[in-house]
Design a protein around this motif. Structure first.
Motif, PDB file in Angstrom:
ATOM      1  N   GLN A   4       0.833  -1.209   0.000  1.00 59.54           N
ATOM      2  CA  GLN A   4       0.000   0.000   0.000  1.00 59.54           C
ATOM      3  C   GLN A   4       0.869   1.260   0.000  1.00 59.54           C
ATOM      4  O   GLN A   4       0.539   2.254  -0.640  1.00 59.54           O
ATOM      5  N   TRP A  10       0.124   4.517  -2.663  1.00 59.39           N
ATOM      6  CA  TRP A  10      -0.491   5.795  -2.297  1.00 59.39           C
ATOM      7  C   TRP A  10       0.507   6.667  -1.563  1.00 59.39           C
ATOM      8  O   TRP A  10       0.951   6.299  -0.483  1.00 59.39           O
ATOM      9  N   ASP A  30       0.669  -3.189   5.185  1.00 56.57           N
ATOM     10  CA  ASP A  30      -0.625  -3.310   4.503  1.00 56.57           C
ATOM     11  C   ASP A  30      -0.393  -3.539   3.010  1.00 56.57           C
ATOM     12  O   ASP A  30       0.507  -2.927   2.414  1.00 56.57           O
ATOM     13  N   VAL A  31      -1.196  -4.412   2.425  1.00 54.49           N
ATOM     14  CA  VAL A  31      -1.021  -4.734   1.009  1.00 54.49           C
ATOM     15  C   VAL A  31      -2.334  -4.604   0.245  1.00 54.49           C
ATOM     16  O   VAL A  31      -3.417  -4.500   0.836  1.00 54.49           O
ATOM     17  N   LEU A  32      -2.195  -4.603  -1.059  1.00 50.20           N
ATOM     18  CA  LEU A  32      -3.354  -4.648  -1.946  1.00 50.20           C
ATOM     19  C   LEU A  32      -3.077  -5.707  -3.003  1.00 50.20           C
ATOM     20  O   LEU A  32      -1.941  -5.811  -3.485  1.00 50.20           O
TER      21      LEU A  32
END
Lengths: 100, 218, 105
Positions: free
Chosen positions: A68, A72, A81-83
Protein backbone atom coordinates in the motif's frame (compact mmCIF):
# COMPACT_ATOMS: atom_id res chain seq x y z
CA UNK A 1 -2.95 -23.90 -21.75
CA UNK A 2 0.73 -23.00 -21.68
CA UNK A 3 3.05 -22.91 -18.66
CA UNK A 4 2.49 -19.68 -16.72
CA UNK A 5 5.32 -17.22 -17.24
CA UNK A 6 5.43 -16.08 -13.60
CA UNK A 7 5.30 -17.91 -10.32
CA UNK A 8 4.54 -16.85 -6.75
CA UNK A 9 7.11 -14.35 -5.44
CA UNK A 10 8.29 -13.14 -8.87
CA UNK A 11 8.73 -9.37 -9.01
CA UNK A 12 6.68 -7.76 -11.77
CA UNK A 13 5.84 -4.31 -13.00
CA UNK A 14 2.26 -3.54 -13.97
CA UNK A 15 2.38 -1.78 -17.33
CA UNK A 16 0.33 0.94 -18.90
CA UNK A 17 -0.06 -0.40 -22.42
CA UNK A 18 -2.00 2.70 -23.44
CA UNK A 19 -4.87 0.73 -24.87
CA UNK A 20 -8.07 2.74 -25.29
CA UNK A 21 -11.49 1.23 -24.57
CA UNK A 22 -12.41 -1.60 -22.26
CA UNK A 23 -9.52 -2.78 -20.09
CA UNK A 24 -9.44 -4.24 -16.56
CA UNK A 25 -6.22 -2.75 -15.22
CA UNK A 26 -7.10 0.11 -12.87
CA UNK A 27 -5.09 3.28 -13.36
CA UNK A 28 -3.96 3.38 -9.74
CA UNK A 29 -1.95 0.17 -10.20
CA UNK A 30 -0.20 1.05 -13.45
CA UNK A 31 3.60 1.49 -13.41
CA UNK A 32 3.70 -0.06 -9.92
CA UNK A 33 5.96 -2.93 -8.94
CA UNK A 34 4.73 -5.87 -6.93
CA UNK A 35 5.05 -9.62 -6.61
CA UNK A 36 3.02 -12.45 -8.06
CA UNK A 37 0.74 -13.91 -5.39
CA UNK A 38 -0.59 -16.69 -7.60
CA UNK A 39 -1.34 -17.70 -11.14
CA UNK A 40 -5.13 -17.74 -11.43
CA UNK A 41 -5.63 -19.72 -14.62
CA UNK A 42 -6.21 -18.70 -18.23
CA UNK A 43 -9.17 -16.53 -19.21
CA UNK A 44 -10.40 -15.01 -22.43
CA UNK A 45 -9.13 -11.48 -22.94
CA UNK A 46 -11.82 -9.03 -21.78
CA UNK A 47 -10.40 -6.44 -24.19
CA UNK A 48 -11.70 -8.64 -27.02
CA UNK A 49 -14.81 -10.03 -25.34
CA UNK A 50 -16.10 -6.52 -24.69
CA UNK A 51 -16.38 -5.92 -28.45
CA UNK A 52 -18.05 -9.16 -29.40
CA UNK A 53 -14.84 -10.96 -30.27
CA UNK A 54 -15.47 -14.12 -28.28
CA UNK A 55 -13.71 -17.45 -28.35
CA UNK A 56 -10.15 -16.16 -28.54
CA UNK A 57 -7.21 -18.02 -27.00
CA UNK A 58 -7.28 -17.67 -23.20
CA UNK A 59 -4.49 -15.67 -21.61
CA UNK A 60 -2.83 -16.04 -18.23
CA UNK A 61 -4.22 -14.08 -15.31
CA UNK A 62 -2.19 -13.38 -12.19
CA UNK A 63 -2.89 -12.06 -8.78
CA UNK A 64 -0.34 -9.30 -8.02
CA UNK A 65 0.44 -8.13 -4.49
CA UNK A 66 1.48 -4.53 -4.00
CA UNK A 67 2.55 -2.67 -0.89
CA UNK A 68 0.00 0.00 0.00
CA UNK A 69 2.87 2.38 0.81
CA UNK A 70 4.06 2.02 -2.81
CA UNK A 71 0.61 2.73 -4.20
CA UNK A 72 -0.49 5.79 -2.30
CA UNK A 73 1.75 8.70 -1.41
CA UNK A 74 1.44 9.43 2.29
CA UNK A 75 -0.38 6.15 3.05
CA UNK A 76 -1.18 6.25 6.74
CA UNK A 77 -2.06 2.62 7.49
CA UNK A 78 0.33 -0.03 8.80
CA UNK A 79 3.66 -0.42 6.96
CA UNK A 80 2.88 -3.98 5.82
CA UNK A 81 -0.63 -3.31 4.50
CA UNK A 82 -1.02 -4.73 1.01
CA UNK A 83 -3.35 -4.65 -1.95
CA UNK A 84 -3.93 -7.48 -4.36
CA UNK A 85 -5.52 -7.39 -7.79
CA UNK A 86 -5.79 -9.45 -10.95
CA UNK A 87 -3.62 -8.55 -13.93
CA UNK A 88 -3.50 -10.24 -17.34
CA UNK A 89 -0.17 -11.40 -18.70
CA UNK A 90 0.23 -8.69 -21.35
CA UNK A 91 -0.01 -5.95 -18.71
CA UNK A 92 3.01 -7.34 -16.83
CA UNK A 93 6.78 -7.23 -17.29
CA UNK A 94 9.50 -8.82 -15.16
CA UNK A 95 10.77 -6.21 -12.71
CA UNK A 96 14.11 -7.78 -11.99
CA UNK A 97 15.63 -7.83 -8.54
CA UNK A 98 15.39 -10.66 -6.10
CA UNK A 99 12.25 -12.73 -5.93
CA UNK A 100 10.62 -12.35 -2.53
CA UNK B 1 -53.37 2.40 -10.83
CA UNK B 2 -54.59 0.88 -7.66
CA UNK B 3 -52.30 2.04 -4.90
CA UNK B 4 -54.22 0.38 -2.09
CA UNK B 5 -53.62 -3.19 -1.01
CA UNK B 6 -56.42 -5.39 -2.31
CA UNK B 7 -59.39 -6.04 -0.03
CA UNK B 8 -58.72 -9.10 1.99
CA UNK B 9 -61.10 -11.84 1.08
CA UNK B 10 -61.68 -14.20 3.97
CA UNK B 11 -63.32 -16.76 1.74
CA UNK B 12 -60.00 -18.12 0.59
CA UNK B 13 -56.98 -19.08 2.48
CA UNK B 14 -54.39 -16.29 2.17
CA UNK B 15 -52.24 -16.31 5.22
CA UNK B 16 -51.01 -12.76 5.03
CA UNK B 17 -52.15 -9.26 4.17
CA UNK B 18 -49.45 -8.23 1.73
CA UNK B 19 -50.34 -6.89 -1.71
CA UNK B 20 -50.63 -9.62 -4.31
CA UNK B 21 -47.38 -8.43 -5.87
CA UNK B 22 -44.67 -6.85 -3.80
CA UNK B 23 -44.48 -3.54 -5.68
CA UNK B 24 -48.21 -3.02 -6.15
CA UNK B 25 -48.18 -0.01 -3.87
CA UNK B 26 -45.33 1.66 -5.79
CA UNK B 27 -46.03 4.03 -8.67
CA UNK B 28 -45.03 2.68 -12.09
CA UNK B 29 -41.93 4.61 -13.15
CA UNK B 30 -40.61 5.22 -16.64
CA UNK B 31 -37.67 3.01 -15.78
CA UNK B 32 -39.82 0.07 -14.75
CA UNK B 33 -42.03 0.61 -17.78
CA UNK B 34 -38.94 0.51 -19.99
CA UNK B 35 -37.94 -2.80 -18.47
CA UNK B 36 -41.45 -4.23 -18.81
CA UNK B 37 -41.48 -3.14 -22.45
CA UNK B 38 -38.07 -4.68 -23.04
CA UNK B 39 -39.12 -7.92 -21.40
CA UNK B 40 -42.33 -8.20 -23.38
CA UNK B 41 -40.46 -7.58 -26.65
CA UNK B 42 -37.80 -10.17 -25.79
CA UNK B 43 -40.51 -12.71 -24.99
CA UNK B 44 -42.51 -11.85 -28.11
CA UNK B 45 -39.42 -12.23 -30.27
CA UNK B 46 -38.65 -15.60 -28.70
CA UNK B 47 -35.32 -14.44 -27.26
CA UNK B 48 -36.27 -15.56 -23.75
CA UNK B 49 -39.39 -17.10 -22.29
CA UNK B 50 -41.29 -15.89 -19.24
CA UNK B 51 -40.66 -19.28 -17.71
CA UNK B 52 -36.91 -18.96 -18.12
CA UNK B 53 -36.94 -15.56 -16.42
CA UNK B 54 -39.06 -16.89 -13.57
CA UNK B 55 -36.84 -19.91 -13.04
CA UNK B 56 -33.73 -17.77 -13.10
CA UNK B 57 -35.27 -15.47 -10.49
CA UNK B 58 -35.87 -18.49 -8.29
CA UNK B 59 -32.27 -19.57 -8.81
CA UNK B 60 -30.96 -16.09 -7.98
CA UNK B 61 -33.03 -16.02 -4.78
CA UNK B 62 -30.98 -18.97 -3.54
CA UNK B 63 -27.84 -16.80 -3.58
CA UNK B 64 -27.88 -15.24 -0.13
CA UNK B 65 -25.47 -14.46 2.72
CA UNK B 66 -26.73 -17.58 4.44
CA UNK B 67 -24.88 -19.72 1.89
CA UNK B 68 -21.48 -18.17 2.65
CA UNK B 69 -22.26 -18.31 6.38
CA UNK B 70 -23.02 -22.04 6.18
CA UNK B 71 -19.68 -22.71 4.50
CA UNK B 72 -17.71 -20.60 6.97
CA UNK B 73 -19.43 -22.14 10.00
CA UNK B 74 -18.67 -25.61 8.68
CA UNK B 75 -15.04 -24.61 8.07
CA UNK B 76 -14.77 -23.37 11.67
CA UNK B 77 -15.86 -26.78 12.92
CA UNK B 78 -14.22 -29.04 10.36
CA UNK B 79 -10.52 -28.37 9.67
CA UNK B 80 -10.52 -30.67 6.64
CA UNK B 81 -13.42 -28.79 5.09
CA UNK B 82 -11.60 -25.52 5.78
CA UNK B 83 -8.58 -26.78 3.83
CA UNK B 84 -10.84 -27.83 0.96
CA UNK B 85 -12.68 -24.50 0.99
CA UNK B 86 -9.43 -22.55 0.77
CA UNK B 87 -8.12 -24.92 -1.89
CA UNK B 88 -11.25 -24.89 -4.08
CA UNK B 89 -14.13 -22.72 -2.90
CA UNK B 90 -16.48 -23.75 -5.72
CA UNK B 91 -16.05 -27.44 -4.93
CA UNK B 92 -16.55 -26.72 -1.23
CA UNK B 93 -19.80 -24.93 -2.07
CA UNK B 94 -20.92 -27.88 -4.18
CA UNK B 95 -20.33 -30.18 -1.20
CA UNK B 96 -23.10 -28.28 0.59
CA UNK B 97 -25.33 -28.41 -2.47
CA UNK B 98 -24.70 -24.78 -3.39
CA UNK B 99 -24.53 -24.21 -7.14
CA UNK B 100 -22.12 -21.42 -8.08
CA UNK B 101 -22.09 -19.51 -11.36
CA UNK B 102 -18.76 -17.72 -10.77
CA UNK B 103 -15.83 -18.89 -12.91
CA UNK B 104 -13.55 -19.03 -9.89
CA UNK B 105 -14.06 -18.32 -6.19
CA UNK B 106 -11.28 -17.65 -3.73
CA UNK B 107 -11.48 -17.83 0.07
CA UNK B 108 -9.41 -15.27 1.99
CA UNK B 109 -8.74 -16.38 5.53
CA UNK B 110 -8.51 -13.76 8.26
CA UNK B 111 -5.78 -14.51 10.81
CA UNK B 112 -4.47 -12.77 13.91
CA UNK B 113 -1.91 -11.17 11.58
CA UNK B 114 -4.08 -10.27 8.58
CA UNK B 115 -7.53 -8.84 7.91
CA UNK B 116 -8.92 -9.09 4.39
CA UNK B 117 -11.34 -6.69 2.74
CA UNK B 118 -12.90 -6.96 -0.74
CA UNK B 119 -13.89 -4.24 -3.21
CA UNK B 120 -14.49 -4.02 -6.95
CA UNK B 121 -13.17 -0.61 -7.98
CA UNK B 122 -14.20 -0.86 -11.63
CA UNK B 123 -17.78 -2.11 -11.28
CA UNK B 124 -19.55 -4.34 -8.78
CA UNK B 125 -18.07 -7.84 -8.97
CA UNK B 126 -19.37 -9.83 -6.02
CA UNK B 127 -19.78 -13.53 -5.20
CA UNK B 128 -23.52 -13.51 -5.88
CA UNK B 129 -24.02 -17.27 -5.64
CA UNK B 130 -22.83 -17.15 -2.03
CA UNK B 131 -24.04 -13.68 -0.98
CA UNK B 132 -26.86 -12.59 -3.30
CA UNK B 133 -26.97 -9.14 -4.87
CA UNK B 134 -24.42 -6.71 -3.47
CA UNK B 135 -25.56 -4.19 -0.84
CA UNK B 136 -25.78 -0.48 -1.62
CA UNK B 137 -22.53 0.36 0.14
CA UNK B 138 -20.55 -2.18 -1.89
CA UNK B 139 -21.68 -0.75 -5.23
CA UNK B 140 -21.40 2.88 -4.08
CA UNK B 141 -18.82 5.05 -5.77
CA UNK B 142 -17.57 6.17 -2.35
CA UNK B 143 -16.71 2.61 -1.26
CA UNK B 144 -15.19 1.73 -4.64
CA UNK B 145 -13.04 4.87 -4.53
CA UNK B 146 -11.95 4.79 -0.91
CA UNK B 147 -11.64 1.13 0.13
CA UNK B 148 -8.39 0.69 -1.82
CA UNK B 149 -6.73 3.84 -0.58
CA UNK B 150 -7.89 4.17 3.02
CA UNK B 151 -9.24 0.77 4.07
CA UNK B 152 -8.63 1.38 7.77
CA UNK B 153 -10.60 4.61 7.73
CA UNK B 154 -13.49 3.01 5.83
CA UNK B 155 -13.53 0.07 8.25
CA UNK B 156 -13.52 2.47 11.19
CA UNK B 157 -16.61 4.14 9.75
CA UNK B 158 -18.18 0.68 9.62
CA UNK B 159 -17.34 0.24 13.31
CA UNK B 160 -14.46 -2.15 12.65
CA UNK B 161 -11.23 -1.01 14.26
CA UNK B 162 -8.28 -3.05 13.02
CA UNK B 163 -5.23 -2.61 15.29
CA UNK B 164 -1.95 -1.46 13.70
CA UNK B 165 -0.31 -4.83 14.47
CA UNK B 166 -2.76 -6.53 12.10
CA UNK B 167 -1.97 -6.03 8.41
CA UNK B 168 -4.79 -5.23 6.05
CA UNK B 169 -4.99 -6.87 2.65
CA UNK B 170 -7.33 -5.13 0.22
CA UNK B 171 -8.53 -7.31 -2.64
CA UNK B 172 -9.64 -5.51 -5.77
CA UNK B 173 -12.03 -7.93 -7.48
CA UNK B 174 -11.19 -6.38 -10.85
CA UNK B 175 -11.23 -9.29 -13.30
CA UNK B 176 -12.35 -12.94 -13.26
CA UNK B 177 -12.06 -14.10 -9.65
CA UNK B 178 -14.59 -13.53 -6.88
CA UNK B 179 -13.70 -13.49 -3.21
CA UNK B 180 -15.15 -14.48 0.13
CA UNK B 181 -13.53 -13.53 3.42
CA UNK B 182 -13.43 -16.23 6.09
CA UNK B 183 -13.53 -14.35 9.39
CA UNK B 184 -11.93 -15.72 12.54
CA UNK B 185 -14.18 -17.70 14.83
CA UNK B 186 -15.11 -15.47 17.77
CA UNK B 187 -14.18 -16.41 21.32
CA UNK B 188 -16.84 -17.89 23.54
CA UNK B 189 -18.35 -20.06 20.83
CA UNK B 190 -17.16 -23.45 22.07
CA UNK B 191 -19.82 -26.09 21.81
CA UNK B 192 -21.99 -24.10 19.41
CA UNK B 193 -23.57 -25.97 16.54
CA UNK B 194 -22.91 -25.23 12.87
CA UNK B 195 -26.29 -23.52 12.55
CA UNK B 196 -25.66 -21.40 15.66
CA UNK B 197 -22.25 -20.38 14.36
CA UNK B 198 -23.67 -19.52 10.94
CA UNK B 199 -26.03 -17.08 12.66
CA UNK B 200 -23.02 -15.08 13.89
CA UNK B 201 -21.77 -14.44 10.34
CA UNK B 202 -23.38 -11.46 8.68
CA UNK B 203 -23.27 -10.54 5.00
CA UNK B 204 -20.70 -7.81 5.60
CA UNK B 205 -18.32 -10.20 7.40
CA UNK B 206 -17.87 -12.01 4.12
CA UNK B 207 -16.41 -8.95 2.37
CA UNK B 208 -14.38 -8.00 5.45
CA UNK B 209 -16.49 -4.98 6.43
CA UNK B 210 -17.76 -6.49 9.70
CA UNK B 211 -16.65 -9.01 12.27
CA UNK B 212 -18.79 -11.93 13.45
CA UNK B 213 -21.05 -11.15 16.37
CA UNK B 214 -20.07 -12.28 19.83
CA UNK B 215 -22.47 -15.04 20.86
CA UNK B 216 -24.34 -12.81 23.31
CA UNK B 217 -24.80 -9.88 20.91
CA UNK B 218 -26.52 -11.52 17.99
CA UNK C 1 -1.67 6.83 -22.23
CA UNK C 2 -5.34 6.32 -22.97
CA UNK C 3 -7.99 8.40 -21.23
CA UNK C 4 -9.04 7.09 -17.87
CA UNK C 5 -12.34 5.18 -18.01
CA UNK C 6 -15.24 6.78 -16.12
CA UNK C 7 -15.57 3.60 -14.07
CA UNK C 8 -11.91 3.65 -13.03
CA UNK C 9 -12.40 5.42 -9.70
CA UNK C 10 -10.23 3.42 -7.28
CA UNK C 11 -8.28 5.81 -5.06
CA UNK C 12 -10.26 8.93 -5.91
CA UNK C 13 -11.38 11.22 -3.11
CA UNK C 14 -14.99 10.61 -2.06
CA UNK C 15 -17.32 11.26 0.85
CA UNK C 16 -18.91 8.95 3.37
CA UNK C 17 -19.87 5.47 2.26
CA UNK C 18 -23.68 5.19 2.27
CA UNK C 19 -24.74 2.54 4.76
CA UNK C 20 -28.50 2.25 4.26
CA UNK C 21 -29.82 -0.93 2.69
CA UNK C 22 -32.63 -0.99 0.16
CA UNK C 23 -34.64 -3.97 -0.90
CA UNK C 24 -34.56 -4.67 -4.59
CA UNK C 25 -37.77 -3.90 -6.40
CA UNK C 26 -39.52 -6.79 -8.07
CA UNK C 27 -38.80 -5.50 -11.57
CA UNK C 28 -35.12 -5.09 -10.69
CA UNK C 29 -34.98 -8.77 -9.74
CA UNK C 30 -36.72 -9.62 -13.01
CA UNK C 31 -34.26 -7.44 -14.89
CA UNK C 32 -31.24 -9.15 -13.32
CA UNK C 33 -32.75 -12.57 -14.11
CA UNK C 34 -33.43 -11.47 -17.70
CA UNK C 35 -29.86 -10.22 -18.03
CA UNK C 36 -28.58 -13.52 -16.63
CA UNK C 37 -30.65 -15.45 -19.20
CA UNK C 38 -29.16 -13.34 -22.00
CA UNK C 39 -25.72 -14.27 -20.63
CA UNK C 40 -26.64 -17.95 -20.36
CA UNK C 41 -27.79 -17.93 -23.97
CA UNK C 42 -24.52 -16.20 -24.88
CA UNK C 43 -26.31 -13.27 -26.46
CA UNK C 44 -24.36 -10.86 -24.25
CA UNK C 45 -21.22 -11.22 -22.14
CA UNK C 46 -20.38 -9.30 -18.98
CA UNK C 47 -17.48 -7.42 -20.55
CA UNK C 48 -19.76 -6.06 -23.27
CA UNK C 49 -22.07 -4.71 -20.59
CA UNK C 50 -19.12 -3.16 -18.75
CA UNK C 51 -17.89 -1.58 -21.99
CA UNK C 52 -21.32 -0.10 -22.74
CA UNK C 53 -21.35 1.49 -19.27
CA UNK C 54 -17.85 2.87 -19.81
CA UNK C 55 -19.08 4.51 -23.01
CA UNK C 56 -21.86 6.39 -21.19
CA UNK C 57 -21.46 10.16 -20.77
CA UNK C 58 -19.37 10.89 -17.66
CA UNK C 59 -22.05 13.08 -16.10
CA UNK C 60 -24.67 10.42 -16.61
CA UNK C 61 -22.46 7.80 -14.99
CA UNK C 62 -21.69 10.03 -12.03
CA UNK C 63 -25.34 10.54 -11.19
CA UNK C 64 -26.66 7.15 -12.24
CA UNK C 65 -27.91 4.44 -9.92
CA UNK C 66 -26.79 0.82 -9.93
CA UNK C 67 -29.98 -0.67 -11.38
CA UNK C 68 -30.78 2.37 -13.50
CA UNK C 69 -27.41 1.99 -15.16
CA UNK C 70 -28.00 -1.73 -15.59
CA UNK C 71 -31.23 -1.06 -17.46
CA UNK C 72 -29.70 1.66 -19.66
CA UNK C 73 -26.75 -0.60 -20.39
CA UNK C 74 -28.81 -3.65 -21.33
CA UNK C 75 -31.04 -1.56 -23.58
CA UNK C 76 -28.07 0.09 -25.31
CA UNK C 77 -26.35 -3.26 -25.79
CA UNK C 78 -29.42 -5.00 -27.22
CA UNK C 79 -30.02 -2.11 -29.60
CA UNK C 80 -26.36 -2.17 -30.67
CA UNK C 81 -26.66 -5.90 -31.37
CA UNK C 82 -29.87 -5.46 -33.33
CA UNK C 83 -31.80 -7.67 -30.92
CA UNK C 84 -34.10 -4.84 -29.85
CA UNK C 85 -35.50 -2.08 -32.07
CA UNK C 86 -35.22 1.35 -30.49
CA UNK C 87 -38.56 2.63 -31.88
CA UNK C 88 -40.45 -0.52 -30.94
CA UNK C 89 -39.12 -0.23 -27.39
CA UNK C 90 -40.06 3.45 -27.12
CA UNK C 91 -43.54 2.72 -28.42
CA UNK C 92 -44.10 -0.20 -26.07
CA UNK C 93 -42.79 1.79 -23.10
CA UNK C 94 -45.16 4.66 -23.88
CA UNK C 95 -48.10 2.29 -24.17
CA UNK C 96 -47.32 0.82 -20.76
CA UNK C 97 -46.92 4.24 -19.17
CA UNK C 98 -50.16 5.47 -20.76
CA UNK C 99 -52.01 2.43 -19.46
CA UNK C 100 -50.36 3.10 -16.09
CA UNK C 101 -50.57 -0.53 -15.08
CA UNK C 102 -48.38 -3.57 -14.78
CA UNK C 103 -51.31 -5.81 -15.68
CA UNK C 104 -50.74 -6.10 -19.43
CA UNK C 105 -47.56 -8.13 -18.99
Amino acid sequence: MSEPKYGPGDRVQILDIGKPGHVRTPTYARHKIGVIERYCGDFENPEDKAYGRWGGAPIALYRVRLMQSDLWPGYTGAPNDVLELEIYDHWLAPAGGEAV
Amino acid sequence: MNTQPPEHDHDHDHDDHRPTREDDDIELTEREATFLALKSLLIEQGVVTADEIRKRMEFNERGSPHQAARMIAKAWLDPDYKVRMIDDTKAAAAELGIETTEAKLVTLENTPERHNIVVCTLCSCYPRSLLGEPPSFYVSKAYRSRAVREPRQVLKEFGVDIPERVDIAVHDSNADLRYVVMPMRPAGTDGMSEAELADLISRDCVVGCALPSEPDNR
Amino acid sequence: MADKLITDIGGEAAGDVPRDDYNMLFWEKQMIATFNMLQTKQLVVTDEYRRIVEEMPADYYKNSTFYGRRLEGIVALLIEKGIIDREALAERTKAILDAGTRDHV
